[in-house]
Design a protein around this motif. Sequence first.
Motif, PDB file in Angstrom:
ATOM      1  N   VAL A  27      38.808 -14.989  -2.557  1.00  0.00           N
ATOM      2  CA  VAL A  27      37.788 -15.917  -2.041  1.00  0.00           C
ATOM      3  C   VAL A  27      38.395 -16.886  -1.034  1.00  0.00           C
ATOM      4  O   VAL A  27      37.815 -17.132   0.040  1.00  0.00           O
ATOM      5  CB  VAL A  27      37.126 -16.682  -3.199  1.00  0.00           C
ATOM      6  N   LEU A  28      39.561 -17.454  -1.342  1.00  0.00           N
ATOM      7  CA  LEU A  28      40.184 -18.409  -0.418  1.00  0.00           C
ATOM      8  C   LEU A  28      40.558 -17.732   0.902  1.00  0.00           C
ATOM      9  O   LEU A  28      40.342 -18.299   1.982  1.00  0.00           O
ATOM     10  CB  LEU A  28      41.422 -19.020  -1.069  1.00  0.00           C
ATOM     11  N   CYS A  29      41.115 -16.528   0.816  1.00  0.00           N
ATOM     12  CA  CYS A  29      41.451 -15.804   2.050  1.00  0.00           C
ATOM     13  C   CYS A  29      40.189 -15.388   2.792  1.00  0.00           C
ATOM     14  O   CYS A  29      40.173 -15.348   4.029  1.00  0.00           O
ATOM     15  CB  CYS A  29      42.330 -14.602   1.725  1.00  0.00           C
ATOM     16  N   PHE A  30      39.116 -15.083   2.052  1.00  0.00           N
ATOM     17  CA  PHE A  30      37.821 -14.796   2.670  1.00  0.00           C
ATOM     18  C   PHE A  30      37.370 -15.980   3.524  1.00  0.00           C
ATOM     19  O   PHE A  30      36.913 -15.811   4.663  1.00  0.00           O
ATOM     20  CB  PHE A  30      36.794 -14.503   1.574  1.00  0.00           C
ATOM     21  N   LEU A  31      37.514 -17.193   2.985  1.00  0.00           N
ATOM     22  CA  LEU A  31      37.088 -18.386   3.723  1.00  0.00           C
ATOM     23  C   LEU A  31      37.944 -18.614   4.960  1.00  0.00           C
ATOM     24  O   LEU A  31      37.434 -18.989   6.024  1.00  0.00           O
ATOM     25  CB  LEU A  31      37.154 -19.603   2.799  1.00  0.00           C
ATOM     26  N   ILE A  32      39.264 -18.376   4.840  1.00  0.00           N
ATOM     27  CA  ILE A  32      40.148 -18.506   6.011  1.00  0.00           C
ATOM     28  C   ILE A  32      39.712 -17.556   7.114  1.00  0.00           C
ATOM     29  O   ILE A  32      39.562 -17.931   8.281  1.00  0.00           O
ATOM     30  CB  ILE A  32      41.609 -18.229   5.616  1.00  0.00           C
ATOM     31  N   VAL A  33      39.488 -16.302   6.725  1.00  0.00           N
ATOM     32  CA  VAL A  33      39.145 -15.276   7.707  1.00  0.00           C
ATOM     33  C   VAL A  33      37.735 -15.507   8.253  1.00  0.00           C
ATOM     34  O   VAL A  33      37.460 -15.209   9.421  1.00  0.00           O
ATOM     35  CB  VAL A  33      39.297 -13.874   7.078  1.00  0.00           C
ATOM     36  N   ALA A  34      36.824 -16.071   7.434  1.00  0.00           N
ATOM     37  CA  ALA A  34      35.473 -16.369   7.915  1.00  0.00           C
ATOM     38  C   ALA A  34      35.510 -17.418   9.028  1.00  0.00           C
ATOM     39  O   ALA A  34      34.836 -17.274  10.058  1.00  0.00           O
ATOM     40  CB  ALA A  34      34.597 -16.856   6.762  1.00  0.00           C
ATOM     41  N   ILE A  35      36.306 -18.465   8.819  1.00  0.00           N
ATOM     42  CA  ILE A  35      36.439 -19.491   9.864  1.00  0.00           C
ATOM     43  C   ILE A  35      37.118 -18.898  11.092  1.00  0.00           C
ATOM     44  O   ILE A  35      36.765 -19.199  12.234  1.00  0.00           O
ATOM     45  CB  ILE A  35      37.229 -20.696   9.318  1.00  0.00           C
ATOM     46  N   ASP A  36      38.095 -18.023  10.850  1.00  0.00           N
ATOM     47  CA  ASP A  36      38.760 -17.301  11.940  1.00  0.00           C
ATOM     48  C   ASP A  36      37.731 -16.518  12.749  1.00  0.00           C
ATOM     49  O   ASP A  36      37.698 -16.578  13.986  1.00  0.00           O
ATOM     50  CB  ASP A  36      39.814 -16.371  11.332  1.00  0.00           C
ATOM     51  N   GLY A  37      36.861 -15.776  12.047  1.00  0.00           N
ATOM     52  CA  GLY A  37      35.839 -14.992  12.733  1.00  0.00           C
ATOM     53  C   GLY A  37      34.855 -15.853  13.496  1.00  0.00           C
ATOM     54  O   GLY A  37      34.454 -15.512  14.614  1.00  0.00           O
ATOM     55  N   PHE A  38      34.472 -16.983  12.907  1.00  0.00           N
ATOM     56  CA  PHE A  38      33.555 -17.900  13.582  1.00  0.00           C
ATOM     57  C   PHE A  38      34.157 -18.402  14.892  1.00  0.00           C
ATOM     58  O   PHE A  38      33.510 -18.368  15.940  1.00  0.00           O
ATOM     59  CB  PHE A  38      33.243 -19.081  12.650  1.00  0.00           C
ATOM     60  N   ASP A  39      35.409 -18.880  14.820  1.00  0.00           N
ATOM     61  CA  ASP A  39      36.047 -19.430  16.023  1.00  0.00           C
ATOM     62  C   ASP A  39      36.283 -18.360  17.085  1.00  0.00           C
ATOM     63  O   ASP A  39      36.145 -18.620  18.281  1.00  0.00           O
ATOM     64  CB  ASP A  39      37.391 -20.072  15.642  1.00  0.00           C
ATOM     65  N   THR A  40      36.647 -17.157  16.638  1.00  0.00           N
ATOM     66  CA  THR A  40      36.912 -16.084  17.597  1.00  0.00           C
ATOM     67  C   THR A  40      35.645 -15.654  18.317  1.00  0.00           C
ATOM     68  O   THR A  40      35.647 -15.418  19.533  1.00  0.00           O
ATOM     69  CB  THR A  40      37.548 -14.889  16.873  1.00  0.00           C
ATOM     70  N   ALA A  41      34.532 -15.555  17.570  1.00  0.00           N
ATOM     71  CA  ALA A  41      33.286 -15.055  18.157  1.00  0.00           C
ATOM     72  C   ALA A  41      32.493 -16.129  18.882  1.00  0.00           C
ATOM     73  O   ALA A  41      31.651 -15.810  19.728  1.00  0.00           O
ATOM     74  CB  ALA A  41      32.415 -14.435  17.064  1.00  0.00           C
ATOM     75  N   ALA A  42      32.758 -17.406  18.571  1.00  0.00           N
ATOM     76  CA  ALA A  42      31.929 -18.494  19.102  1.00  0.00           C
ATOM     77  C   ALA A  42      31.868 -18.486  20.624  1.00  0.00           C
ATOM     78  O   ALA A  42      30.809 -18.737  21.217  1.00  0.00           O
ATOM     79  CB  ALA A  42      32.451 -19.838  18.607  1.00  0.00           C
ATOM     80  N   ILE A  43      32.980 -18.181  21.260  1.00  0.00           N
ATOM     81  CA  ILE A  43      33.034 -18.245  22.716  1.00  0.00           C
ATOM     82  C   ILE A  43      32.085 -17.230  23.356  1.00  0.00           C
ATOM     83  O   ILE A  43      31.502 -17.483  24.418  1.00  0.00           O
ATOM     84  CB  ILE A  43      34.487 -18.055  23.226  1.00  0.00           C
ATOM     85  N   GLY A  44      31.919 -16.073  22.691  1.00  0.00           N
ATOM     86  CA  GLY A  44      30.989 -15.081  23.225  1.00  0.00           C
ATOM     87  C   GLY A  44      29.547 -15.548  23.143  1.00  0.00           C
ATOM     88  O   GLY A  44      28.752 -15.325  24.061  1.00  0.00           O
ATOM     89  N   PHE A  45      29.193 -16.213  22.049  1.00  0.00           N
ATOM     90  CA  PHE A  45      27.821 -16.679  21.879  1.00  0.00           C
ATOM     91  C   PHE A  45      27.482 -17.833  22.817  1.00  0.00           C
ATOM     92  O   PHE A  45      26.338 -17.984  23.237  1.00  0.00           O
ATOM     93  CB  PHE A  45      27.598 -17.101  20.423  1.00  0.00           C
ATOM     94  N   ILE A  46      28.464 -18.690  23.102  1.00  0.00           N
ATOM     95  CA  ILE A  46      28.184 -19.851  23.952  1.00  0.00           C
ATOM     96  C   ILE A  46      28.480 -19.585  25.421  1.00  0.00           C
ATOM     97  O   ILE A  46      28.240 -20.445  26.270  1.00  0.00           O
ATOM     98  CB  ILE A  46      28.986 -21.089  23.483  1.00  0.00           C
ATOM     99  N   ALA A  47      28.994 -18.395  25.741  1.00  0.00           N
ATOM    100  CA  ALA A  47      29.372 -18.080  27.123  1.00  0.00           C
ATOM    101  C   ALA A  47      28.229 -18.249  28.119  1.00  0.00           C
ATOM    102  O   ALA A  47      28.436 -18.814  29.205  1.00  0.00           O
ATOM    103  CB  ALA A  47      29.943 -16.668  27.199  1.00  0.00           C
ATOM    104  N   PRO A  48      26.992 -17.768  27.812  1.00  0.00           N
ATOM    105  CA  PRO A  48      25.923 -17.964  28.807  1.00  0.00           C
ATOM    106  C   PRO A  48      25.671 -19.434  29.122  1.00  0.00           C
ATOM    107  O   PRO A  48      25.394 -19.797  30.272  1.00  0.00           O
ATOM    108  CB  PRO A  48      24.705 -17.316  28.131  1.00  0.00           C
ATOM    109  N   ALA A  49      25.776 -20.323  28.088  1.00  0.00           N
ATOM    110  CA  ALA A  49      25.559 -21.748  28.327  1.00  0.00           C
ATOM    111  C   ALA A  49      26.690 -22.360  29.157  1.00  0.00           C
ATOM    112  O   ALA A  49      26.454 -23.191  30.037  1.00  0.00           O
ATOM    113  CB  ALA A  49      25.435 -22.482  26.988  1.00  0.00           C
ATOM    114  N   ILE A  50      27.938 -21.941  28.887  1.00  0.00           N
ATOM    115  CA  ILE A  50      29.077 -22.415  29.678  1.00  0.00           C
ATOM    116  C   ILE A  50      28.932 -21.961  31.126  1.00  0.00           C
ATOM    117  O   ILE A  50      29.155 -22.733  32.068  1.00  0.00           O
ATOM    118  CB  ILE A  50      30.400 -21.890  29.078  1.00  0.00           C
ATOM    119  N   ARG A  51      28.553 -20.714  31.290  1.00  0.00           N
ATOM    120  CA  ARG A  51      28.392 -20.169  32.640  1.00  0.00           C
ATOM    121  C   ARG A  51      27.328 -20.931  33.417  1.00  0.00           C
ATOM    122  O   ARG A  51      27.514 -21.258  34.602  1.00  0.00           O
ATOM    123  CB  ARG A  51      28.025 -18.681  32.549  1.00  0.00           C
ATOM    124  N   ALA A  52      26.229 -21.266  32.738  1.00  0.00           N
ATOM    125  CA  ALA A  52      25.148 -21.988  33.417  1.00  0.00           C
ATOM    126  C   ALA A  52      25.565 -23.428  33.758  1.00  0.00           C
ATOM    127  O   ALA A  52      25.264 -23.922  34.850  1.00  0.00           O
ATOM    128  CB  ALA A  52      23.903 -22.001  32.534  1.00  0.00           C
TER     129      ALA A  52
END
Length: 455
Positions: A27-52
Motif C-alpha cells: 500500500v505504501l509503495c502504491f501511494l508513492i507510485v501513484a503520486i509518481d504517476g500523477f506528477d509524470t502525467a500532469a504535464i500532458g493534461f495541462i499542456a494545452p493550457a500552457i500552450r495557450a
Amino acid sequence: MKTQTPVNVTELIDRNRVSPFQLAIVVLCFLIVAIDGFDTAAIGFIAPAIRAQWQLAPTQLAPIFGAGLAGLMAGALLFGPFGDRLGRKRLLLWCVLGFGLASVVSAWAGTPAELIALRFLTGLGLGGAMPNAITLTSEYCPASRRSFLVTTMFCGFTVGSALGGFVAAALMERYGWRAVLLTGGVAPLLLLPILVWRLPESVRYLVALGKEPQQVARVLARIAPDEDLSLATFTASHGKPGGSPVGQLFRRDLLRGTLLMWLTFFMSLLVIYLLSSWLPTLLRANGVSLQTAALVTAMFQVGGTLGAIVLGWLMDRINPHYVLAVSYAAAGVFVAAIGSLAATPWLAALAVFCAGFCISGSQVGANALSAAFYPTDCRATGVSWANGVGRMGSVAGSLAGGTMLAMGLTMPALFLLAGAPAIVAGVSMMALGLARSKALPLGDVPVLTEPRSVS
C-alpha cells in the motif's frame, strides 16, 4: 544448549502467507507510485493550457515534455545503483522529498525555460523513486504471488496518471494549470512522514549486507510470527554485493535478458509517453473540447490499471513472457485504431481504454518481470536501468509527437506509426521467453522466482 539455526529469508517469505505487514508495504509503495504517476502525467493534461497561455508552437511545447522525461531517465540511471548500495528505503525517502519540492516550485515557473529546468529536477526524483518502490515490494513478496502483488502495487502509477486527468479537468478551468502542479508537489510531502515511520528496509538487503540477526529477526517476526527466530542466523539467495552493480547486469547469465528487457522497455515507454503527452493535444486538434480530451485520455490509464491486475494474475499462472508478448502485439492494433475513431469521442475512448489495458498493463507486468529476473545484489540497479533505458524511449516518444504534428500526417497515419513500437516490444518479449525456456529446466520459467546463484 540450543544451537543456531540457519534461515534463508527468501525461502521463509516464499513459504508463508502474505501478512498484513507485507500488504502495508504494498500500500505504501502504491501511494508513492501513484503520486509518481500523477506528477509524470500532469504535464500532458495541462499542456494545452500552457500552450495557450504562452503561445507556444508544438515544437516549442515538446521540450517541456522532454525535460521531465529526461530527468526520469537520468534519475533511474543515477539512483538505481545507490539503491543497491545505500538501501531501498533511504533512497526512496530522498527521492520523494526531492520530486515533491521540485513540483511545488514548478507551479510558480514564470517562463518556459524555468518550467523546463524544474520539470527536469522533478523527473530526477521520480526516476529514482519508482524502480526502488518496485524493488522493495518485490523483495517482500512470496514467489507464488509476486507478479500479482507487484503489478497491483504498480497500478498506483496508472491510478495516479488517471487521477491527473480528472484533477486537471476539475482544477484548470477554475484555478489554472499551476494548481495541478502544486497538488502533485504537496501530496508527496504529506506522505513523507508516514514513509519514515512505517516503511521498512528490504529484509533481503539487510541480510545481504550482514546486518545484526536481531534486526532481521524483528522484521521477519512480522511476516512469520509463529516461527522461532531467536537463535537463527540468516542467509539470502545471494551474499554481500561485490563489484559494480551495473557490471552485474552484463554477466554471462544475464546479458541477453538485459538487452531484450531494455528493448522492450524502450519501445513500450515510447508508445506510452507519446500517447500520454500528445493525446489531449491531438484530440483538441480534432475538434474535441479540452475537458473531453482530458477525460478520454484518462481512459488510457484506467485501462492500464485493469490490464495490470489481469495480466499480473495471468503471469503467475502462465509463462509471463508469452502473456506480455501477446498483450504488446494487441496494443499495437488498438493504438492504430485510435486514429480512425478520433472523431467519435466514445469510440475513441473505447480504443484508448483497450490500448491502455494492453500497453500500460504490459509495462507494469514488465516491471514485475524485471524485478524477478535480477538477483538481490543488483536488483535495484537492474530495474532502474531497464526503466532508465525505457525513459530514452519516453523522451523519443514525447518529441516524436511534435515532429509528426509538424509533418502534417493524417490521424490514421500518425496512430499507425505510434502502434508499431508496441509490436517490436511484443517480439522482444517473445524472444526473451524462448531464450529463458531453453536456459532453464521445464517449469522454472512461468513462476517469477528469485534467480539462482551462478557458481
